[in-house]
Structure formats: structure tokens, C-alpha cells
Design a protein around this motif. Structure first.
Motif, PDB file in Angstrom:
ATOM      1  N   ALA A   1      47.938  34.758  61.098  1.00 30.41           N
ATOM      2  CA  ALA A   1      49.088  35.143  60.313  1.00 30.41           C
ATOM      3  C   ALA A   1      48.814  35.441  58.921  1.00 30.41           C
ATOM      4  O   ALA A   1      49.182  36.388  58.206  1.00 30.41           O
ATOM      5  CB  ALA A   1      50.025  34.255  60.519  1.00 30.41           C
ATOM      6  N   GLU A   2      48.127  34.648  58.271  1.00 31.07           N
ATOM      7  CA  GLU A   2      47.328  34.743  56.863  1.00 31.07           C
ATOM      8  C   GLU A   2      46.630  35.936  56.596  1.00 31.07           C
ATOM      9  O   GLU A   2      46.725  36.663  55.623  1.00 31.07           O
ATOM     10  CB  GLU A   2      46.649  33.410  56.438  1.00 31.07           C
ATOM     11  N   LEU A   3      45.994  36.319  57.603  1.00 29.77           N
ATOM     12  CA  LEU A   3      44.884  37.568  57.352  1.00 29.77           C
ATOM     13  C   LEU A   3      45.656  38.671  57.152  1.00 29.77           C
ATOM     14  O   LEU A   3      45.576  39.568  56.743  1.00 29.77           O
ATOM     15  CB  LEU A   3      44.127  37.724  58.625  1.00 29.77           C
ATOM     16  N   ILE A   4      46.840  38.819  58.153  1.00 27.60           N
ATOM     17  CA  ILE A   4      47.883  39.910  57.875  1.00 27.60           C
ATOM     18  C   ILE A   4      48.696  39.990  56.999  1.00 27.60           C
ATOM     19  O   ILE A   4      49.431  41.117  56.578  1.00 27.60           O
ATOM     20  CB  ILE A   4      48.487  40.225  59.522  1.00 27.60           C
ATOM     21  N   ASP A   5      48.965  38.869  56.311  1.00 30.95           N
ATOM     22  CA  ASP A   5      49.958  38.903  55.340  1.00 30.95           C
ATOM     23  C   ASP A   5      49.419  39.152  53.967  1.00 30.95           C
ATOM     24  O   ASP A   5      48.968  38.336  53.110  1.00 30.95           O
ATOM     25  CB  ASP A   5      50.589  37.286  55.218  1.00 30.95           C
ATOM     26  N   ASP A   6      49.037  40.417  53.778  1.00 27.29           N
ATOM     27  CA  ASP A   6      48.241  41.039  52.596  1.00 27.29           C
ATOM     28  C   ASP A   6      49.134  41.838  51.839  1.00 27.29           C
ATOM     29  O   ASP A   6      49.613  43.102  52.250  1.00 27.29           O
ATOM     30  CB  ASP A   6      47.067  41.420  52.999  1.00 27.29           C
ATOM     31  N   ASP A   7      49.682  41.714  50.617  1.00 29.18           N
ATOM     32  CA  ASP A   7      50.573  42.590  49.936  1.00 29.18           C
ATOM     33  C   ASP A   7      49.845  43.510  49.262  1.00 29.18           C
ATOM     34  O   ASP A   7      50.362  44.358  48.446  1.00 29.18           O
ATOM     35  CB  ASP A   7      51.579  41.813  49.196  1.00 29.18           C
ATOM     36  N   GLU A   8      48.668  43.594  49.440  1.00 29.16           N
ATOM     37  CA  GLU A   8      47.607  44.643  48.900  1.00 29.16           C
ATOM     38  C   GLU A   8      46.838  45.255  49.835  1.00 29.16           C
ATOM     39  O   GLU A   8      46.057  46.230  49.404  1.00 29.16           O
ATOM     40  CB  GLU A   8      46.811  44.137  47.705  1.00 29.16           C
ATOM     41  N   GLY A   9      47.480  45.155  50.983  1.00 29.60           N
ATOM     42  CA  GLY A   9      46.632  45.668  52.014  1.00 29.60           C
ATOM     43  C   GLY A   9      47.411  46.181  53.283  1.00 29.60           C
ATOM     44  O   GLY A   9      48.331  45.662  53.644  1.00 29.60           O
TER      45      GLY A   9
END
Length: 163
Positions: free
Chosen positions: A94-102
Motif C-alpha cells: 500500500a505504501e509502495l503504490i501511494d506515490d504522489d510523484e509517481g
């Protein structure tokens, strides 16, 4: 569902680049289908579409790779080797895909579907009738991609599969 047909790895990469041009930060793309059907080739073209200059390889053994593009970062995950759903949770998926720049691409994403947000585009790869032919089907799930469905259809026009 939108369907495209490619004839060779370069066309599969071109489809990836075309879809990359429509992505935004925090987008999620699931790559599913048969082993060797084009998921990594698509990811390579997608990266090219984001302006990534590094060589993109399958993250099968490392689970995750990150590439800096000129427009967005690309998080490339491969969950093929995960044996249990809990491993996805333990990895902090969940943290890996929560990327506000990617933007995040997950090969074999259907394996961890229950752990993912319900807002993504699924890109399914299947073998065509010829050796180098691939059928690529897009399925939009959730409001973020639904708003871009027409743009996705338009982007795939050069590879429109015959009816």
C-alpha cells in the motif's frame, strides 16, 4: 473493454508509451496475463513514455524497482513470487503504490487485487495467432481511469484489434 493487437515487441512497447502519456501521479496499472506475453516489454515502453532513460528489467527477484522519468517516477513491481496475500501486506505494498510523484505498474497485479485500491486500469496480455502477435485488453476500474477511458481508446487506435 478496449482491445489492441500488436505484432512484435516494439509495437507492445509503443502501446506502453501511448498509455504512459495519459498517466498522472498516483495512477495504478495492473499488468496481467500469460508468462512471456509482453508485460515487461509494455513496462519498458511505458517507461520510455515517461522519459526514463535507465534500462527497465523485470523486477521478478527484487519485487520492486523505481525509475526516475522526466515527467513522473515509475514504480515497477512484480508480485509473481509472492506465495501468500499476507506477503503483499508485509512488504508495505500500500505504501509502495501511494506515490504522489509517481505511477505504479504491478506485473501479476491480479494476484494481489484484494490488497489494492479499487481505482486502476488492468492491462491484460494474451498470445495471438502468430508467434509475435499479442492481444492487449484494457479494463478500467474506478473513477480516476473512467474519466480517461475515451482518451485510452483514442491512444490505442493505431493498434485496434479487428472485430
Amino acid at each position: 473493454m478496449t482491445t489492441a493487437m500488436t505484432k512484435g515487441v516494439e509495437q507492445t512497447r509503443a502501446v506502453g508509451a501511448a498509455i504512459a502519456s495519459l498517466t498522472r501521479a498516483e495512477d495504478l496499472i495492473l499488468l496481467t496475463g500469460d508468462l512471456g506475453a509482453g508485460k515487461t516489454a509494455f513496462a519498458q515502453g511505458f517507461a520510455r513514455g515517461l522519459g526514463v532513460t535507465d534500462q527497465v528489467v523485470s523486477p521478478t527477484f527484487t519485487i520492486a524497482r523505481h525509475y526516475e522519468g522526466t515527467s513522473l517516477r515509475m514504480n515497477h513491481l512484480d508480485v509473481y513470487r509472492l506465495d501468500h496475500m499476507q506477503e503483499a501486506v508485509d512488504l508495505g505494498l500500500a505504501e509502495l503504490i501511494d506515490d504522489d510523484e509517481g505511477v505504479t505498474l504491478i506485473e501479476w497485479g491480479d494476484v494481489v487485487l484484494p490488497t489494492l485500491p479499487a481505482d486502476f486500469v488492468e492491462v491484460r496480455f494474451a498470445y495471438g495467432d502468430e508467434d509475435d502477435e499479442r492481444i492487449i485488453s484494457l479494463r478500467v476500474v474506478g473513477p480516476t481511469w473512467a474519466a480517461r477511458k475515451h482518451a485510452l481508446d483514442e491512444a490505442l487506435t493505431p493498434w485496434q484489434a479487428p472485430s
